[in-house]
Design a protein around this motif. Structure first.
Motif, mmCIF file in Angstrom:
data_model
loop_
_atom_site.group_PDB
_atom_site.id
_atom_site.type_symbol
_atom_site.label_atom_id
_atom_site.label_comp_id
_atom_site.label_asym_id
_atom_site.label_seq_id
_atom_site.Cartn_x
_atom_site.Cartn_y
_atom_site.Cartn_z
ATOM 1 N N ILE A 2 48.227 53.184 45.917
ATOM 2 C CA ILE A 2 49.284 53.321 44.903
ATOM 3 C C ILE A 2 48.711 53.787 43.578
ATOM 4 C CG2 ILE A 2 50.986 52.015 43.547
ATOM 5 C CD1 ILE A 2 51.399 50.276 46.089
ATOM 6 N N SER A 3 47.523 53.322 43.243
ATOM 7 C CA SER A 3 46.908 53.731 41.978
ATOM 8 C C SER A 3 45.832 54.791 42.178
ATOM 9 C CB SER A 3 46.315 52.519 41.252
ATOM 10 O OG SER A 3 45.415 51.820 42.092
ATOM 11 N N VAL A 4 44.962 54.601 43.167
ATOM 12 C CA VAL A 4 43.813 55.502 43.328
ATOM 13 C C VAL A 4 44.243 56.906 43.700
ATOM 14 C CG1 VAL A 4 41.714 55.944 44.657
ATOM 15 C CG2 VAL A 4 42.230 53.616 43.889
ATOM 16 N N GLU A 5 45.169 57.043 44.640
ATOM 17 C CA GLU A 5 45.546 58.382 45.103
ATOM 18 C C GLU A 5 46.924 58.823 44.624
ATOM 19 O OE1 GLU A 5 43.275 58.678 49.320
ATOM 20 O OE2 GLU A 5 44.066 56.750 48.647
ATOM 21 N N VAL A 6 47.894 57.938 44.661
ATOM 22 C CA VAL A 6 49.213 58.318 44.159
ATOM 23 C C VAL A 6 49.188 58.424 42.638
ATOM 24 C CG1 VAL A 6 51.621 57.588 43.969
ATOM 25 C CG2 VAL A 6 50.427 57.406 46.154
ATOM 26 N N GLU A 32 45.780 48.773 57.274
ATOM 27 C CA GLU A 32 45.370 49.820 56.336
ATOM 28 C C GLU A 32 44.065 50.455 56.797
ATOM 29 O OE1 GLU A 32 44.963 50.372 51.487
ATOM 30 O OE2 GLU A 32 44.950 48.363 52.373
ATOM 31 N N GLY A 33 44.038 51.771 56.853
ATOM 32 C CA GLY A 33 42.867 52.490 57.349
ATOM 33 C C GLY A 33 43.118 53.212 58.654
ATOM 34 N N GLY A 34 44.310 53.012 59.246
ATOM 35 C CA GLY A 34 44.674 53.735 60.453
ATOM 36 C C GLY A 34 45.511 54.965 60.120
ATOM 37 N N ILE A 35 45.605 55.892 61.041
ATOM 38 C CA ILE A 35 46.328 57.140 60.805
ATOM 39 C C ILE A 35 47.838 56.915 60.854
ATOM 40 C CG2 ILE A 35 46.720 59.486 61.659
ATOM 41 C CD1 ILE A 35 43.821 59.386 62.755
ATOM 42 N N THR A 36 48.314 56.224 61.874
ATOM 43 C CA THR A 36 49.735 55.888 61.922
ATOM 44 C C THR A 36 50.102 54.982 60.763
ATOM 45 O OG1 THR A 36 49.817 56.120 64.335
ATOM 46 C CG2 THR A 36 51.547 54.802 63.312
ATOM 47 N N ALA A 37 49.202 54.049 60.434
ATOM 48 C CA ALA A 37 49.436 53.156 59.293
ATOM 49 C C ALA A 37 49.603 53.960 58.008
ATOM 50 C CB ALA A 37 48.287 52.164 59.152
ATOM 51 N N LEU A 38 48.760 54.962 57.804
ATOM 52 C CA LEU A 38 48.849 55.791 56.607
ATOM 53 C C LEU A 38 50.191 56.511 56.541
ATOM 54 C CD1 LEU A 38 47.524 57.033 54.090
ATOM 55 C CD2 LEU A 38 46.473 58.736 55.592
ATOM 56 N N ASP A 39 50.638 57.013 57.666
ATOM 57 C CA ASP A 39 51.940 57.686 57.732
ATOM 58 C C ASP A 39 53.066 56.723 57.338
ATOM 59 O OD1 ASP A 39 53.910 59.683 58.504
ATOM 60 O OD2 ASP A 39 54.207 58.494 60.309
ATOM 61 N N ILE A 40 53.005 55.500 57.836
ATOM 62 C CA ILE A 40 54.045 54.502 57.533
ATOM 63 C C ILE A 40 53.982 54.085 56.071
ATOM 64 C CG2 ILE A 40 54.762 52.119 57.998
ATOM 65 C CD1 ILE A 40 53.891 52.628 60.936
ATOM 66 N N MET A 41 52.780 53.874 55.541
ATOM 67 C CA MET A 41 52.630 53.476 54.145
ATOM 68 C C MET A 41 53.175 54.543 53.198
ATOM 69 S SD MET A 41 48.831 51.840 54.646
ATOM 70 C CE MET A 41 48.386 51.749 52.917
ATOM 71 N N LEU A 42 52.832 55.794 53.459
ATOM 72 C CA LEU A 42 53.363 56.877 52.632
ATOM 73 C C LEU A 42 54.884 56.952 52.762
ATOM 74 C CD1 LEU A 42 50.731 59.728 53.188
ATOM 75 C CD2 LEU A 42 51.032 58.289 51.162
ATOM 76 N N GLY A 43 55.394 56.707 53.964
ATOM 77 C CA GLY A 43 56.841 56.698 54.168
ATOM 78 C C GLY A 43 57.530 55.615 53.350
ATOM 79 N N ASP A 44 56.886 54.442 53.244
ATOM 80 C CA ASP A 44 57.456 53.377 52.410
ATOM 81 C C ASP A 44 57.557 53.810 50.956
ATOM 82 O OD1 ASP A 44 57.663 51.711 54.578
ATOM 83 O OD2 ASP A 44 56.056 50.333 53.970
ATOM 84 N N LEU A 45 56.505 54.478 50.463
ATOM 85 C CA LEU A 45 56.508 54.921 49.055
ATOM 86 C C LEU A 45 57.499 56.072 48.857
ATOM 87 C CD1 LEU A 45 52.674 54.827 48.309
ATOM 88 C CD2 LEU A 45 54.397 53.110 47.734
ATOM 89 N N GLU A 46 57.537 56.993 49.788
ATOM 90 C CA GLU A 46 58.476 58.121 49.672
ATOM 91 C C GLU A 46 59.918 57.646 49.689
ATOM 92 O OE1 GLU A 46 55.640 61.404 52.008
ATOM 93 O OE2 GLU A 46 56.986 60.050 53.115
#
Length: 315
Positions: free
Chosen positions: A210-214, A295-309
């Motif tokens: 949320i802070s480092v990359e977004v 956190e650290g998985g590829i599907t997990a990353l997709d879901i996390m970004l989806g939550d923020l989007e």
């Protein structure tokens, strides 16, 4: 006829030589960068293209599934993550305990060639290493996207799947850029609700994307930060007066019976008098189990970004 026979023998010799060369060129082991039980970086020798995998880390399983290697899993920790159920509950896959407490006898009984663990089992690293090489990969050193890419490259190198990694990350950079454009010039508090308390997280642990990359300016950095967050008062939330507030519900993530919902904890009289509440800028991360355990998985990353989007870009 003799000439034809000679040509056939020559071709056979060439094929035999090529086969022998191919066999010789496949290594028995490969050296990777990983962590030891003290969370220090080491060079670790592991078998090349191992056939029997023990899973005690869902992020690693996520990556292995993306690489099409799930059929090699012979034992796995239990998990409530929906997208790993086809593996962790599959017939022939032994239950190895949890990502926090391994069943050592079960791990030994499944006779793995290699074991994958996460940080919650770092204290069991030495014991597990007596059974098979233990791969423990970092999750936040390079930022979530960069670290996930690096870990995927590392895991792929163990199985000779390096060429397949790039395609798995297509589109992630653009999605983060879109979120970063939204976050520009905005600050935020990132909090974790657990056992009725509210912890403020810095940029060096969970939810750091949320802070480092977004790019939200994390008001939890500095004096109030800690790797897993510091217990905070809601008076501090009022004092910091964030533009946005992101909330991870730990009790929901791990299925704590009878726990208060994060919303019940956060939306008290103090917070309801702040602009972040009045503006509707409190974001309860929709998939807390993914954020907290995968956190650290590829599907997990997709879901996390989806939550923020879903929370930010749909405004």
């Amino acid at each position: 006829m003799k000439k034809l026979l000679s040509l056939m023998l020559s071709a056979l010799c060439l094929m035999t030589a090529a086969s022998a060369f191919a066999q010789e060129s496949v290594p028995e082991t490969v050296v990777i960068q990983a962590l030891d039980g003290n969370r220090e970086s080491i060079e670790l020798t592991v078998p090349y293209d191992p056939q029997r995998i023990a899973i005690l880390d869902m992020a690693s399983l996520d990556i292995l599934m993306a690489l099409g290697l799930e059929d090699r899993v012979v034992g796995s920790a239990s998990s409530s993550l929906e997208y790993v159920q086809s593996v962790v509950t599959a017939e022939g896959v032994d239950n190895l305990g949890t990502i926090k407490t391994a069943d050592m006898e079960a791990v030994m009984a499944c006779e793995p060639d290699i074991i994958f663990i996460g940080g919650r089992l770092s204290g069991s690293y030495d014991t597990l290493s007596e059974i098979a090489p233990v791969v423990y990969l970092p999750t936040t050193d390079e930022g979530t996207l960069a670290q996930t890419r690096l870990n995927a490259d590392t895991i792929a190198s163990i199985f000779g799947k390096e060429a397949e990694v790039a395609a798995l990350f297509e589109g992630f950079d653009a999605r983060i850029e879109a979120l970063a454009a939204f976050a520009e010039g905005k600050n935020a508090i990132v909090g974790l609700c657990t056992s009725g308390s509210f912890n403020i997280l810095g940029s060096d642990g969970r939810c750091s994307i949320i802070s480092v990359e977004v790019g939200f300016d994390n008001l939890g950095d500095g004096d109030v930060t800690a790797t897993h967050g510091n217990e905070s008062s809601f008076e501090l939330v009022v004092e910091l007066d964030p533009d946005y507030m992101f909330v991870l519900d730990r009790d929901a993530a791990i299925g704590t019976d009878g726990a208060q919902l994060a919303k019940e904890i956060v939306e008290n009289e103090l917070v309801m008098d702040t602009d972040v509440y009045k503006d509707g800028h409190i974001v309860y991360l929709e998939n807390p189990t993914v954020w907290y355990t995968a956190e650290g998985g590829i599907t997990a990353l997709d879901i996390m970004l989806g939550d923020l989007e879903g929370a930010l870009l749909a405004e």
